[in-house]
Motif scaffolding. Structure first.
Motif, PDB file in Angstrom:
ATOM      1  N   PRO A  51      48.046  41.820  36.364  1.00 18.50           N
ATOM      2  CA  PRO A  51      49.459  41.008  35.625  1.00 18.50           C
ATOM      3  C   PRO A  51      51.269  41.575  35.686  1.00 18.50           C
ATOM      4  CG  PRO A  51      47.544  42.239  34.339  1.00 18.50           C
ATOM      5  CD  PRO A  51      47.540  42.426  35.816  1.00 18.50           C
ATOM      6  N   LYS A  52      51.092  42.964  36.801  1.00 21.86           N
ATOM      7  CA  LYS A  52      52.499  43.383  36.782  1.00 21.86           C
ATOM      8  C   LYS A  52      52.898  42.613  38.409  1.00 21.86           C
ATOM      9  CE  LYS A  52      55.238  48.061  36.557  1.00 21.86           C
ATOM     10  NZ  LYS A  52      55.108  49.162  36.600  1.00 21.86           N
ATOM     11  N   ARG A  99      54.062  38.922  36.984  1.00 21.47           N
ATOM     12  CA  ARG A  99      55.104  39.308  36.599  1.00 21.47           C
ATOM     13  C   ARG A  99      56.434  39.654  37.528  1.00 21.47           C
ATOM     14  NH1 ARG A  99      58.255  43.619  33.796  1.00 21.47           N
ATOM     15  NH2 ARG A  99      56.249  44.211  33.101  1.00 21.47           N
ATOM     16  N   ARG A 108      61.526  32.908  40.269  1.00 19.74           N
ATOM     17  CA  ARG A 108      63.301  32.279  40.127  1.00 19.74           C
ATOM     18  C   ARG A 108      64.323  32.791  40.772  1.00 19.74           C
ATOM     19  NH1 ARG A 108      60.257  34.073  35.143  1.00 19.74           N
ATOM     20  NH2 ARG A 108      61.649  36.445  35.636  1.00 19.74           N
ATOM     21  N   LEU A 157      44.651  31.764  36.104  1.00 16.93           N
ATOM     22  CA  LEU A 157      44.561  31.348  35.299  1.00 16.93           C
ATOM     23  C   LEU A 157      45.140  29.448  35.687  1.00 16.93           C
ATOM     24  CD1 LEU A 157      48.275  33.546  34.409  1.00 16.93           C
ATOM     25  CD2 LEU A 157      46.454  32.854  32.845  1.00 16.93           C
ATOM     26  N   TYR A 194      43.196  27.819  28.589  1.00 24.03           N
ATOM     27  CA  TYR A 194      42.250  28.759  27.427  1.00 24.03           C
ATOM     28  C   TYR A 194      42.895  27.931  26.197  1.00 24.03           C
ATOM     29  CZ  TYR A 194      41.250  31.284  31.550  1.00 24.03           C
ATOM     30  OH  TYR A 194      41.015  31.949  32.336  1.00 24.03           O
ATOM     31  N   ILE A 232      51.398  40.041  12.762  1.00 22.38           N
ATOM     32  CA  ILE A 232      51.373  39.972  14.107  1.00 22.38           C
ATOM     33  C   ILE A 232      50.900  38.061  14.159  1.00 22.38           C
ATOM     34  CG2 ILE A 232      50.412  40.371  15.272  1.00 22.38           C
ATOM     35  CD1 ILE A 232      51.875  42.612  15.332  1.00 22.38           C
ATOM     36  N   ALA A 266      53.153  35.753  14.451  1.00 21.53           N
ATOM     37  CA  ALA A 266      54.470  36.057  15.394  1.00 21.53           C
ATOM     38  C   ALA A 266      53.816  35.659  16.978  1.00 21.53           C
ATOM     39  CB  ALA A 266      55.199  37.587  16.108  1.00 21.53           C
ATOM     40  N   ILE A 267      52.543  35.895  17.092  1.00 21.96           N
ATOM     41  CA  ILE A 267      51.914  35.495  18.364  1.00 21.96           C
ATOM     42  C   ILE A 267      51.729  34.184  18.469  1.00 21.96           C
ATOM     43  CG2 ILE A 267      49.537  35.010  19.204  1.00 21.96           C
ATOM     44  CD1 ILE A 267      51.076  37.813  19.357  1.00 21.96           C
ATOM     45  N   ASN A 315      54.229  31.303  17.255  1.00 24.29           N
ATOM     46  CA  ASN A 315      55.510  30.925  17.358  1.00 24.29           C
ATOM     47  C   ASN A 315      55.593  31.241  19.008  1.00 24.29           C
ATOM     48  OD1 ASN A 315      56.747  29.643  15.255  1.00 24.29           O
ATOM     49  ND2 ASN A 315      56.697  31.717  14.250  1.00 24.29           N
ATOM     50  N   TYR A 316      54.665  32.436  19.509  1.00 27.08           N
ATOM     51  CA  TYR A 316      55.734  32.814  20.861  1.00 27.08           C
ATOM     52  C   TYR A 316      55.250  31.574  22.257  1.00 27.08           C
ATOM     53  CZ  TYR A 316      56.340  36.899  23.964  1.00 27.08           C
ATOM     54  OH  TYR A 316      57.258  37.315  24.548  1.00 27.08           O
ATOM     55  N   ARG A 337      56.181  31.777  24.877  1.00 27.59           N
ATOM     56  CA  ARG A 337      56.019  31.992  26.682  1.00 27.59           C
ATOM     57  C   ARG A 337      54.201  31.684  27.522  1.00 27.59           C
ATOM     58  NH1 ARG A 337      57.720  35.994  29.818  1.00 27.59           N
ATOM     59  NH2 ARG A 337      56.118  36.808  31.145  1.00 27.59           N
ATOM     60  N   PHE A 338      53.166  32.166  25.641  1.00 27.78           N
ATOM     61  CA  PHE A 338      51.822  31.864  26.332  1.00 27.78           C
ATOM     62  C   PHE A 338      51.315  31.250  26.717  1.00 27.78           C
ATOM     63  CE2 PHE A 338      51.430  35.707  23.116  1.00 27.78           C
ATOM     64  CZ  PHE A 338      51.136  36.716  24.278  1.00 27.78           C
ATOM     65  N   LEU A 390      51.890  29.773  30.451  1.00 31.32           N
ATOM     66  CA  LEU A 390      50.728  30.373  31.190  1.00 31.32           C
ATOM     67  C   LEU A 390      49.576  30.137  30.897  1.00 31.32           C
ATOM     68  CD1 LEU A 390      51.755  33.773  30.540  1.00 31.32           C
ATOM     69  CD2 LEU A 390      51.891  33.051  33.126  1.00 31.32           C
ATOM     70  N   PHE A 393      47.857  29.117  28.047  1.00 32.45           N
ATOM     71  CA  PHE A 393      47.521  29.370  26.097  1.00 32.45           C
ATOM     72  C   PHE A 393      47.541  28.300  25.607  1.00 32.45           C
ATOM     73  CE2 PHE A 393      47.366  32.725  29.173  1.00 32.45           C
ATOM     74  CZ  PHE A 393      46.357  33.395  29.686  1.00 32.45           C
ATOM     75  N   ASN A 423      60.237  36.390  16.592  1.00 30.43           N
ATOM     76  CA  ASN A 423      58.576  36.422  16.046  1.00 30.43           C
ATOM     77  C   ASN A 423      57.872  38.431  16.055  1.00 30.43           C
ATOM     78  OD1 ASN A 423      58.604  33.648  16.033  1.00 30.43           O
ATOM     79  ND2 ASN A 423      58.158  34.242  17.998  1.00 30.43           N
ATOM     80  N   ILE A 424      58.729  38.871  17.146  1.00 32.10           N
ATOM     81  CA  ILE A 424      58.605  39.771  17.394  1.00 32.10           C
ATOM     82  C   ILE A 424      59.051  41.026  16.594  1.00 32.10           C
ATOM     83  CG2 ILE A 424      57.501  42.072  18.806  1.00 32.10           C
ATOM     84  CD1 ILE A 424      55.308  40.158  18.897  1.00 32.10           C
ATOM     85  N   ALA A 460      58.010  40.640  13.146  1.00 32.09           N
ATOM     86  CA  ALA A 460      56.676  40.953  12.573  1.00 32.09           C
ATOM     87  C   ALA A 460      56.800  42.574  12.409  1.00 32.09           C
ATOM     88  CB  ALA A 460      55.751  40.568  13.838  1.00 32.09           C
ATOM     89  N   GLU A 468      50.889  40.925  29.754  1.00 35.50           N
ATOM     90  CA  GLU A 468      49.743  41.506  30.692  1.00 35.50           C
ATOM     91  C   GLU A 468      48.383  42.149  30.382  1.00 35.50           C
ATOM     92  OE1 GLU A 468      51.588  45.007  32.736  1.00 35.50           O
ATOM     93  OE2 GLU A 468      54.064  43.630  33.106  1.00 35.50           O
ATOM     94  N   LEU A 525      46.983  39.599  27.487  1.00 39.19           N
ATOM     95  CA  LEU A 525      46.548  39.114  27.345  1.00 39.19           C
ATOM     96  C   LEU A 525      45.890  38.366  28.919  1.00 39.19           C
ATOM     97  CD1 LEU A 525      45.279  36.157  26.111  1.00 39.19           C
ATOM     98  CD2 LEU A 525      48.048  35.428  26.246  1.00 39.19           C
ATOM     99  N   LEU A 526      46.283  39.120  29.650  1.00 35.65           N
ATOM    100  CA  LEU A 526      46.329  38.532  31.580  1.00 35.65           C
ATOM    101  C   LEU A 526      44.916  38.784  31.788  1.00 35.65           C
ATOM    102  CD1 LEU A 526      49.702  37.573  33.352  1.00 35.65           C
ATOM    103  CD2 LEU A 526      48.439  36.158  31.794  1.00 35.65           C
ATOM    104  N   THR A 578      42.312  37.375  30.305  1.00 34.34           N
ATOM    105  CA  THR A 578      41.569  36.663  31.770  1.00 34.34           C
ATOM    106  C   THR A 578      40.993  36.787  32.935  1.00 34.34           C
ATOM    107  OG1 THR A 578      43.630  35.824  31.981  1.00 34.34           O
ATOM    108  CG2 THR A 578      43.328  34.961  30.179  1.00 34.34           C
TER     109      THR A 578
END
Lengths: 215, 215
Positions: free
Chosen positions: A16-17, A20, A27, A81, A85, A95, A98-99, A101-102, A104-105, A108, A110, B94-95, B98, B197, B199-200, B203
């Motif tokens: 995952p790193k 990223r 970008r 990916l 999902y 928590i 927060a998840i 509302n996030y 970003r997922f 990807l 989700f 969000n985070i 939380a 990371e 979450l990935l 998956t």
């Protein structure tokens, strides 16, 4: 893909790193990158990078480096990916909200389908257009809706019970935020985010540095 | 304490888990436990447990096992939990919210002193009696208030800038939730919680299991 088996957990945790960093290169309109340049960015050695990526197939070309877009696409696929999902959050406390509302997922792949909680005060409230439902309806919901990943954000004492309901109704992925180690059959994947443990690792290292200074 | 140096990161990462299990044993009024019994609960082998705990001193007694209360106290001390920590949250999205609302950390000795955000709409709002302040006042605040741990919950692009302000004003511990690897001097401890990371990883493992089933 000519994929080798028995990839070590250490390699898997690094993927995952890579994903990223490659997203960031994309970008910034970077087309290709050598393992040496990638090494300077990501902090792994160049030979580590070559070794890691070799586990999954023959990426990169001697003297050319990696095609960033291609490597990104392939790592995305390796990470699963290329699928979408369906997720459900169980526990809409701090928590859980927060998840939910996030956003970003979502990017990807989700898609949050449902949110459940036991607190009557939360029922009916909408988070990003999804209504919080009574946790008593979780089982019924899962019988008629397919969920890939259950995100457990309930208190410690209820987490195993929720996990059992999810697993018994076909959920194969559990993302667990409760500070407890869940038990599930072998075909279920559990990934934990233990925030307190992360914080205690931090204090251990801080405390250790203090001792070094005092000596 | 007769503490050995060069403890591996793997051992350090297991310590908070010992801490969590011992807390549970205490809640259940268990006075003592053998490495074998602890092994059955925690999932590490008994010899692993003996080896881990030996890194830090001579706990446990042949034929008696570990005194739960004593071992808990000693691991708490090793983890630096005999100190109290002053924390500040930077980024009240969000985070950040939380984490601010999560009272579990307070019980462990983490006292939230201040919250900062750049969003004018959030300024003045109180979370558990702490007013959200303008992030432009962070530097000034740190000059007259000592903070041990800065909790970074700002967007990726601002995280390094916030980290620099914290570090330049004496903060030695960074708990980072932004999806970026921060750069800081060696005497600063950074602990990352990279949710994407995690979450990935989930998956990847799900995808791998699907492939096994298809074969």
């Amino acid at each position: 893909m000519d994929r080798k088996r028995n990839i070590s957990m250490a390699v898997i945790k690094r993927l995952p790193k890579y994903h990223r960093y490659l997203a960031e290169l994309l970008r910034n309109d970077v087309d290709r990158i050598s393992s040496k340049e990638l090494s300077e960015k990501i902090g792994f050695t160049a030979s580590q990078i070559r070794q890691d990526l070799n586990c999954f197939g023959d990426f990169g070309q001697q003297g050319y480096g990696y095609n960033v877009r291609e490597l990104y696409a392939q790592i995305s696929q390796i990470l699963g990916l290329s699928n979408d999902y369906k997720t459900a959050i169980i526990g809409a406390g701090n928590i859980g909200q927060a998840i939910a509302n996030y956003n970003r997922f979502e990017k990807l792949g989700f898609n949050l389908e449902a949110i459940f909680d036991a607190n009557p005060k939360l029922l009916g409230i909408r988070i990003r257009d999804i209504e919080i439902q009574d946790i008593d309806k979780l089982e019924e919901y899962l019988r008629s809706n397919s969920i890939d990943i259950g995100i457990i954000c309930v208190p410690r004492v209820n987490a195993q019970k929720v996990c059992n309901i999810l697993v018994n109704n076909g959920v194969r992925g559990i993302w667990n935020f409760a500070p407890v180690d869940l038990v599930a059959p072998e075909d279920v994947v559990i990934e934990n985010v233990h925030l307190s443990e992360s914080l205690l690792t931090l204090t251990y290292l801080l405390h250790e540095k203090d001792e070094e200074i005092e000596e």
